[in-house]
Design a protein around this motif. Structure first.
Motif, PDB file in Angstrom:
ATOM      1  N   VAL A 165       0.868  -1.174   0.000  1.00 20.17           N
ATOM      2  CA  VAL A 165       0.000   0.000   0.000  1.00 20.17           C
ATOM      3  C   VAL A 165       0.904   1.222   0.000  1.00 20.17           C
ATOM      4  O   VAL A 165       1.710   1.419   0.925  1.00 20.17           O
ATOM      5  CB  VAL A 165      -0.933   0.016   1.223  1.00 20.17           C
ATOM      6  CG1 VAL A 165      -1.727   1.326   1.277  1.00 20.17           C
ATOM      7  CG2 VAL A 165      -1.893  -1.165   1.174  1.00 20.17           C
ATOM      8  N   ALA A 166       0.806   2.014  -1.051  1.00 27.03           N
ATOM      9  CA  ALA A 166       1.623   3.212  -1.188  1.00 27.03           C
ATOM     10  C   ALA A 166       0.742   4.436  -1.001  1.00 27.03           C
ATOM     11  O   ALA A 166      -0.274   4.595  -1.691  1.00 27.03           O
ATOM     12  CB  ALA A 166       2.295   3.250  -2.552  1.00 27.03           C
ATOM     13  N   VAL A 167       1.139   5.301  -0.071  1.00 31.27           N
ATOM     14  CA  VAL A 167       0.356   6.493   0.257  1.00 31.27           C
ATOM     15  C   VAL A 167       1.293   7.689   0.231  1.00 31.27           C
ATOM     16  O   VAL A 167       2.395   7.625   0.806  1.00 31.27           O
ATOM     17  CB  VAL A 167      -0.310   6.357   1.634  1.00 31.27           C
ATOM     18  CG1 VAL A 167      -1.129   7.605   1.963  1.00 31.27           C
ATOM     19  CG2 VAL A 167      -1.189   5.122   1.692  1.00 31.27           C
ATOM     20  N   PRO A 168       0.904   8.792  -0.384  1.00 34.09           N
ATOM     21  CA  PRO A 168       1.759   9.980  -0.384  1.00 34.09           C
ATOM     22  C   PRO A 168       1.934  10.522   1.038  1.00 34.09           C
ATOM     23  O   PRO A 168       1.008  10.513   1.846  1.00 34.09           O
ATOM     24  CB  PRO A 168       1.011  10.975  -1.272  1.00 34.09           C
ATOM     25  CG  PRO A 168       0.037  10.163  -2.045  1.00 34.09           C
ATOM     26  CD  PRO A 168      -0.306   8.992  -1.198  1.00 34.09           C
ATOM     27  N   ASN A 169       3.123  10.988   1.341  1.00 36.93           N
ATOM     28  CA  ASN A 169       3.444  11.578   2.637  1.00 36.93           C
ATOM     29  C   ASN A 169       3.112  10.626   3.776  1.00 36.93           C
ATOM     30  O   ASN A 169       2.522  11.003   4.809  1.00 36.93           O
ATOM     31  CB  ASN A 169       2.702  12.904   2.829  1.00 36.93           C
ATOM     32  CG  ASN A 169       3.009  13.912   1.727  1.00 36.93           C
ATOM     33  OD1 ASN A 169       4.159  14.025   1.289  1.00 36.93           O
ATOM     34  ND2 ASN A 169       1.976  14.624   1.290  1.00 36.93           N
ATOM     35  N   ALA A 170       3.450   9.364   3.586  1.00 40.00           N
ATOM     36  CA  ALA A 170       3.133   8.349   4.590  1.00 40.00           C
ATOM     37  C   ALA A 170       4.067   8.487   5.785  1.00 40.00           C
ATOM     38  O   ALA A 170       5.273   8.700   5.633  1.00 40.00           O
ATOM     39  CB  ALA A 170       3.243   6.957   3.994  1.00 40.00           C
ATOM     40  N   SER A 171       3.505   8.339   6.985  1.00 41.80           N
ATOM     41  CA  SER A 171       4.336   8.355   8.203  1.00 41.80           C
ATOM     42  C   SER A 171       5.064   7.047   8.398  1.00 41.80           C
ATOM     43  O   SER A 171       6.139   6.986   9.007  1.00 41.80           O
ATOM     44  CB  SER A 171       3.448   8.670   9.417  1.00 41.80           C
ATOM     45  OG  SER A 171       2.414   7.685   9.525  1.00 41.80           O
ATOM     46  N   ASN A 172       4.495   5.980   7.864  1.00 37.69           N
ATOM     47  CA  ASN A 172       5.119   4.662   7.947  1.00 37.69           C
ATOM     48  C   ASN A 172       6.004   4.454   6.718  1.00 37.69           C
ATOM     49  O   ASN A 172       5.517   4.519   5.586  1.00 37.69           O
ATOM     50  CB  ASN A 172       4.043   3.583   8.029  1.00 37.69           C
ATOM     51  CG  ASN A 172       4.635   2.208   8.336  1.00 37.69           C
ATOM     52  OD1 ASN A 172       5.858   2.000   8.301  1.00 37.69           O
ATOM     53  ND2 ASN A 172       3.750   1.265   8.656  1.00 37.69           N
ATOM     54  N   GLU A 224       5.366   3.995  -8.128  1.00 40.01           N
ATOM     55  CA  GLU A 224       4.152   4.195  -7.347  1.00 40.01           C
ATOM     56  C   GLU A 224       3.788   5.677  -7.270  1.00 40.01           C
ATOM     57  O   GLU A 224       2.602   6.028  -7.275  1.00 40.01           O
ATOM     58  CB  GLU A 224       4.363   3.609  -5.952  1.00 40.01           C
ATOM     59  CG  GLU A 224       4.471   2.081  -5.988  1.00 40.01           C
ATOM     60  CD  GLU A 224       5.068   1.497  -4.718  1.00 40.01           C
ATOM     61  OE1 GLU A 224       5.013   0.271  -4.559  1.00 40.01           O
ATOM     62  OE2 GLU A 224       5.618   2.269  -3.903  1.00 40.01           O
ATOM     63  N   THR A 225       4.797   6.560  -7.222  1.00 39.73           N
ATOM     64  CA  THR A 225       4.512   7.994  -7.230  1.00 39.73           C
ATOM     65  C   THR A 225       3.817   8.399  -8.530  1.00 39.73           C
ATOM     66  O   THR A 225       2.830   9.160  -8.523  1.00 39.73           O
ATOM     67  CB  THR A 225       5.807   8.780  -7.051  1.00 39.73           C
ATOM     68  OG1 THR A 225       6.420   8.404  -5.798  1.00 39.73           O
ATOM     69  CG2 THR A 225       5.547  10.276  -7.056  1.00 39.73           C
ATOM     70  N   ARG A 226       4.329   7.914  -9.641  1.00 46.97           N
ATOM     71  CA  ARG A 226       3.709   8.229 -10.937  1.00 46.97           C
ATOM     72  C   ARG A 226       2.308   7.625 -11.024  1.00 46.97           C
ATOM     73  O   ARG A 226       1.369   8.254 -11.545  1.00 46.97           O
ATOM     74  CB  ARG A 226       4.575   7.691 -12.080  1.00 46.97           C
ATOM     75  CG  ARG A 226       4.090   8.074 -13.470  1.00 46.97           C
ATOM     76  CD  ARG A 226       5.107   7.655 -14.533  1.00 46.97           C
ATOM     77  NE  ARG A 226       5.222   6.211 -14.601  1.00 46.97           N
ATOM     78  CZ  ARG A 226       4.437   5.437 -15.364  1.00 46.97           C
ATOM     79  NH1 ARG A 226       3.467   5.997 -16.093  1.00 46.97           N
ATOM     80  NH2 ARG A 226       4.596   4.141 -15.378  1.00 46.97           N
TER      81      ARG A 226
END
Length: 368
Positions: free
Chosen positions: A97-104, A113-115
């Motif tokens: 699971v890729a989330v922008p600005n993730a704390s984990n 994944e960013t693209r």
């Protein structure tokens, strides 16, 4: 270069070009099919994970036994545990699971994944995939939207269900399937070479029997005709077309033969007429030569007699009254005699019986 060699080279070149185009097309089709197959596999895994997350969210999480107790697993934790479990069991895929600005840090997106998140959040794509090289090995990367469902409102209040929060990234190793594609292409290439060899052998046999052999017969027959053998004919029974050609060729040879025979008859007739005309001309020439010879001889005799009589008269009639007439007679008699001698000399020249007498003379006197 002979016609058969040219045709064979053209056939080989044409089939090689067709083979190159075919294998380029086949390779593109194979890569497209492989990408589609991998995409379908990744999409299946994605939908199964989404279904599992919805099921877990519907129950508010699940409890699993862990180190003598029970641990609550959320949907996000489920994916992380699934990824770790897959690595331990060496499963052929990885889920993240890729989330922008993730704390984990485990949820921090990489370049792909960013693209993918950017394309999914902007609505320009519903899913993103590509094949990239990892340590020289092909890996299929797949990204699909991470959307919170209604069941997720219990833990994430205030989030819209339509918002794309990130991406679910799935990585599938593609080495085995690409090796299989490469092996299939090599097998197709070997089969193509065998088929090409068989086809070229059949084509060469057909070419020799239906094209080259009739052409050689035509060339051989034409050579005999060129050497004057007009009775030869060609017999081509390979096909209806060659039968038509052989009939036309034989008709042409027959027409040439008849024309040459008629020409020979005309030539013989013309030669016979020329020979007859030549004999007549020769006889006429002989008559003319005999005529001149006889007339010069006949003229010379009376002229000699006149000259002799003039000489006798000149001795007897020496008076001045007759001397002038005798001189006229003498001068014209000598002139006639000289003319007769010239005519006789011309006759001897034409007949080839003139005898040339050579002696030294004074060139100045001759010219004078």
């Amino acid at each position: 270069m002979r016609l058969g060699q040219k045709i064979f080279i053209y056939l080989v070149t044409g089939f090689v070009l067709m083979g190159v185009i075919f294998f380029i097309w086949l390779q593109n089709v194979q890569h497209t099919l492989v990408s589609e197959q991998l995409r379908n596999q990744a999409a299946g895994i994605y939908h199964y994970i989404i279904l599992t997350r919805q099921w877990i969210s519907g129950y508010g999480g699940i409890y699993v036994q862990h180190e003598g107790g029970f641990e609550r697993i959320t949907p996000s934790g489920f994916i992380a545990e699934l990824s770790r479990y897959g690595q331990d069991k060496h499963l052929p895929y990885m889920v993240k699971v890729a989330v922008p600005n993730a704390s984990n840090p485990l949820h921090a997106p990489d370049v792909f994944e960013t693209r993918a998140i950017d394309l999914l959040q902007s609505g320009r794509a519903r899913e993103v995939w590509e094949v990239e090289r990892v340590k020289g090995m092909p890996v299929f990367r797949y990204g699909a939207p991470l959307v919170f469902q209604t069941e997720c409102q219990t833990c994430h209040a205030g989030l819209k269900t339509s918002d794309v929060m990130g991406a679910i990234s799935i990585s599938l190793p593609a080495t085995a399937i690409y090796n299989e594609v490469r092996q299939n292409i090599f097998q197709f290439f070997g089969i193509f070479l065998c088929v090409l060899a068989v086809f070229l052998g059949i084509a060469w046999t057909i070419l020799r029997f239906f094209v080259l052999s009739p052409l050689r017969q035509l060339a051989s027959t034409a050579g005999h005709i060129q050497n004057g053998e007009l009775d030869v004919r060609v017999d081509l029974n390979m096909s209806e077309e060659w039968k038509t050609v052989s009939r036309s060729f034989n008709s042409m040879v027959a027409a040439l033969t008849n024309q040459q025979r008629n020409l020979e008859k005309e030539v013989r007739r013309a030669v016979s007429e020329l020979e007859s005309a030549y004999q007549q001309l020769k006889a006429t020439e002989q008559y003319r030569q005999d005529f001149f010879a006889n007339i010069t001889h006949d003229l010379k005799t009376p002229i000699t007699a006149i000259k002799g009589a003039q000489g006798i008269l000149a001795k007897r009639l020496s008076d001045s009254e007759h001397a002038t007439y005798l001189e006229i007679i003498q001068r014209n008699t000598e002139k006639l005699l000289k003319m007769v001698k010239d005519i006789l000399a011309c006759a001897k020249i034409e007949s080839g019986t003139l005898e040339i007498q050579k002696r030294q003379e004074d060139i100045a006197e001759v010219l004078e």
